[in-house]
Design an enzyme around this catalytic site. Structure first.
Site: not given
Ligand code: CA
Length: 339
Positions: A37, A64, A66, A79, A170
């Protein structure tokens, strides 16, 4: 052991024949998926290339990203749409805040974003770190990476380390970006395509909290895997509808667009660690479930060992994978389980 390997090979052959592959990395087929994460954000400031390298070394299955856009529409890994929680923007560009007191990434060119120093996440008002046992908030030299820089790093390490670690981008705040006159999904999908991520066979899962944006991503022609992020137990399936409960029926609606869901942990297991029916309902609809986020340095009430959450979420509740700030703890749990 040979039988297990043969079965896995068989699954891969059948899946290839059907045009799908198991949702884990092929090398981890049949195992639980550990997703780093924001990189190894429990140890190094989130979303820095250093945190990415550490997550890769820990052996996470996916890392991940963002993604938000700069003023010149370059996708960067960050993020939030605002910069002050993780950078020194208020010191370097004091007059560039908006009326709400925030400094938005979309107001800064890539060159300006690159001039910022990234630090551990802080409360912008007090300047204090949220988690004081993590990387010291006021030290270190780190930069905001572009999405391309991060994909180059992961693919480079996949080559040099003979690994096949996936990416998990994301799309952040698509409506905010649209209001700023730009289609973030279109731009991100172009970068993903350039780096070889466009089908369900590629080690990439695109995630978004915005249901209508996920449908839009399909309209843009994206054929790779999609995960719908869920913050609550109810949602609107379109702009005009009333919120609906997540159950087997609504899961089947989601499955027409997405390959899986990414629910908050508390939707999967309650405060007493009792599994809800969410995973079972999702599985009946053919959706994978990747909840967020296990933080072994944040105890829930009654926690004696927060690392037990890997068992609660992945074994007891039956989720297929999980996001974690401590991918080493997830990998260790997985290795001890399979011995
Ligand atoms: Ca995220």
């Amino acid at each position: 052991m040979l039988l297990i390997k043969r079965n896995r090979d068989l699954i891969l052959v059948i899946s290839a024949f059907l045009g799908t592959t198991p949702l884990q990395n092929p090398v981890h087929a049949g195992e639980k998926t550990i997703i780093a994460h924001r990189g190894a954000s429990g140890y190094v400031p989130e979303h820095t290339l250093e945190a990415v390298a550490m997550a890769h070394a820990f052996g996470a299955d996916f890392i991940e990203q963002d993604v938000v856009l700069s003023k010149d529409h370059v996708p960067v890994v960050l993020h939030d749409i605002d910069l002050e929680p993780v950078t020194d923007v208020a010191t370097k560009f004091p007059i560039r805040k908006r009326a709400d007191g925030k400094y938005y990434a979309i107001d800064f060119t890539l060159a300006e974003l690159k001039s910022l120093n990234v630090h551990e996440r802080v409360d912008p008002k007090s300047g204090n770190a949220f988690l004081t046992n993590r990387f010291p908030a006021k030290s270190g030299q780190f930069q905001i990476p572009t999405l391309e820089e991060e994909l180059q790093l992961i693919q480079g390490m996949n080559h040099s380390r003979q690994k096949s670690i996936g990416i998990y981008p994301e799309i952040k705040s698509p409506g905010f970006h649209r209001n700023a006159g730009v289609d973030i999904s279109k731009i991100v999908l172009e970068v993903l395509k350039k780096y070889g991520y466009s089908t369900k066979q590629d080690l990439c899962i695109v995630q978004c909290f915005d249901w209508s944006e996920l449908k839009q991503i399909r309209k843009l022609g994206y054929q790779g895997r999609l995960v719908f992020l869920m913050g609550g137990r109810r949602m609107k399936l379109d702009e005009t509808s009333e919120p609906v409960d997540f159950n087997e029926t609504t899961m089947r609606e989601i499955a027409k667009v997405a390959d899986g869901i990414g629910p908050a942990l508390q939707l999967v297991a309650d405060q007493k660690y009792k599994p809800t029916n969410l995973v079972a309902d999702a599985h009946k609809a053919g959706l994978i479930v990747h909840p967020y986020t296990i933080r072994t340095d944040m105890k829930r009430p009654g926690d004696t060992n927060p690392a037990n959450m890997f068992k609660v979420i992945l074994d007891d509740a039956g989720a297929d994978g999980v996001f974690t700030d401590q991918p080493d703890a997830g990998v260790n749990w997985k290795n001890s389980r399979t011995k």
